[in-house]
Scaffold this motif. Sequence first.
Motif, mmCIF file in Angstrom:
data_model
loop_
_atom_site.group_PDB
_atom_site.id
_atom_site.type_symbol
_atom_site.label_atom_id
_atom_site.label_comp_id
_atom_site.label_asym_id
_atom_site.label_seq_id
_atom_site.Cartn_x
_atom_site.Cartn_y
_atom_site.Cartn_z
ATOM 1 N N VAL A 107 -12.328 16.725 -34.058
ATOM 2 C CA VAL A 107 -12.923 16.571 -32.719
ATOM 3 C C VAL A 107 -14.136 17.469 -32.483
ATOM 4 O O VAL A 107 -14.798 17.341 -31.462
ATOM 5 N N GLY A 108 -14.405 18.394 -33.380
ATOM 6 C CA GLY A 108 -15.550 19.270 -33.167
ATOM 7 C C GLY A 108 -15.471 20.542 -33.980
ATOM 8 O O GLY A 108 -14.816 20.609 -35.012
ATOM 9 N N VAL A 132 7.984 34.878 -26.890
ATOM 10 C CA VAL A 132 8.327 34.470 -25.535
ATOM 11 C C VAL A 132 7.866 33.033 -25.295
ATOM 12 O O VAL A 132 8.541 32.265 -24.609
ATOM 13 N N ALA A 133 6.724 32.666 -25.857
ATOM 14 C CA ALA A 133 6.214 31.306 -25.707
ATOM 15 C C ALA A 133 5.331 30.977 -26.899
ATOM 16 O O ALA A 133 4.644 31.852 -27.433
ATOM 17 N N PHE A 134 5.343 29.703 -27.290
ATOM 18 C CA PHE A 134 4.498 29.239 -28.383
ATOM 19 C C PHE A 134 4.164 27.785 -28.129
ATOM 20 O O PHE A 134 5.028 26.997 -27.734
ATOM 21 N N GLU A 135 2.912 27.427 -28.347
ATOM 22 C CA GLU A 135 2.480 26.043 -28.261
ATOM 23 C C GLU A 135 1.536 25.744 -29.415
ATOM 24 O O GLU A 135 0.764 26.606 -29.826
ATOM 25 N N ASP A 136 1.604 24.529 -29.896
ATOM 26 C CA ASP A 136 0.748 24.074 -30.984
ATOM 27 C C ASP A 136 0.440 22.617 -30.674
ATOM 28 O O ASP A 136 1.324 21.768 -30.754
ATOM 29 N N GLY A 137 -0.801 22.331 -30.257
ATOM 30 C CA GLY A 137 -1.085 20.954 -29.892
ATOM 31 C C GLY A 137 -2.518 20.711 -29.500
ATOM 32 O O GLY A 137 -3.419 21.480 -29.829
ATOM 33 N N PHE A 138 -2.701 19.654 -28.748
ATOM 34 C CA PHE A 138 -4.013 19.140 -28.392
ATOM 35 C C PHE A 138 -4.275 19.340 -26.901
ATOM 36 O O PHE A 138 -3.401 19.097 -26.071
ATOM 37 N N LEU A 139 -5.482 19.780 -26.565
ATOM 38 C CA LEU A 139 -5.920 19.893 -25.179
ATOM 39 C C LEU A 139 -7.108 18.948 -24.991
ATOM 40 O O LEU A 139 -8.004 18.904 -25.833
ATOM 41 N N PRO A 140 -7.131 18.203 -23.873
ATOM 42 C CA PRO A 140 -8.105 17.121 -23.733
ATOM 43 C C PRO A 140 -9.490 17.478 -23.212
ATOM 44 O O PRO A 140 -10.427 16.736 -23.446
ATOM 45 N N SER A 141 -9.656 18.585 -22.486
ATOM 46 C CA SER A 141 -10.950 18.777 -21.833
ATOM 47 C C SER A 141 -11.396 20.233 -21.886
ATOM 48 O O SER A 141 -10.927 21.021 -21.072
ATOM 49 N N PRO A 142 -12.270 20.603 -22.799
ATOM 50 C CA PRO A 142 -12.826 19.780 -23.869
ATOM 51 C C PRO A 142 -11.781 19.537 -24.959
ATOM 52 O O PRO A 142 -10.841 20.329 -25.103
ATOM 53 N N GLU A 143 -11.955 18.479 -25.704
ATOM 54 C CA GLU A 143 -11.004 18.135 -26.754
ATOM 55 C C GLU A 143 -10.950 19.254 -27.797
ATOM 56 O O GLU A 143 -11.983 19.685 -28.323
ATOM 57 N N ARG A 144 -9.709 19.695 -28.072
ATOM 58 C CA ARG A 144 -9.522 20.739 -29.074
ATOM 59 C C ARG A 144 -8.049 20.840 -29.455
ATOM 60 O O ARG A 144 -7.175 20.524 -28.647
ATOM 61 N N PHE A 145 -7.805 21.267 -30.664
ATOM 62 C CA PHE A 145 -6.466 21.552 -31.155
ATOM 63 C C PHE A 145 -6.305 23.067 -31.145
ATOM 64 O O PHE A 145 -7.183 23.792 -31.648
ATOM 65 N N VAL A 146 -5.216 23.562 -30.574
ATOM 66 C CA VAL A 146 -5.008 25.005 -30.479
ATOM 67 C C VAL A 146 -3.563 25.372 -30.800
ATOM 68 O O VAL A 146 -2.659 24.543 -30.724
#
Length: 176
Positions: A107-108, A132-146
Motif C-alpha cells: 500500500v505504500g 497489556v495490549a497487542f494489535e497486528d493489522g490494517f488501518l484504512p486512513s491512510p492505508e497502512r499495516f501496523v
Amino acid sequence: MPACARVLDVACGSGRHMSWLAQRGCHCTGIDRSAEALETASQYGSTLQADIEGGTWPLLDNGVPRQFDVVLVTNYLWRPLFPVLLRSLAPGGLLLYETFAVGNETVGKPASPDFLLRTGELLQLCQNLRIVAFEDGFLPSPERFVQRIAAIQSPPAAATSGPVDTQPLRYPLSLK
C-alpha cells in the motif's frame, strides 16, 4: 501512566506526542536526528538531537541507559536499538510501540523489509514484559499495516522482610 510520568519519545519529530503528554503533566524527553523538528518539540519538554542509528545511545548515566516511566516509539524501526529501549524502561515502566508491519509494501512506504515488522515480531521482542495490549493489522486512513504493543516492565520484587501483596496489578481496560 502517572500524571507526572517521565516519558521518552524516540524519533519524536516535531513533538506531536510530547505535546499531548505534556498537557497531561508528563515530563517529556524527545530524541530525534532532525534539529529542525526538535525546534518545535522543545516547547513540550527537553530534547536531544542524536543519530541513534549510527552513534552510541546518548541517554546514558555511568554507561547505563537512563530509565523512564514510559518509552514511546511510533512510525520508527531500528532493530539494533530495541535492547537499549527495553533497558530504558524503569521498573513498572510502560512501553508503547507502533510501527509499520509486513504488508505495508502493498500500500505504500516504507516498503523495505528492513523497516517493516515481521508477523509477531513485537511480541517476541517484548517476551519478557507483561503484554497489556497487542494489535497486528490494517488501518484504512491512510492505508497502512501496523503492529502496536503496550507492555509493562516487571515492577521491582517485593521486599522479603514484609508481607507479600498478593493482589494483582490492575490495568483498566476500555471498550472504546
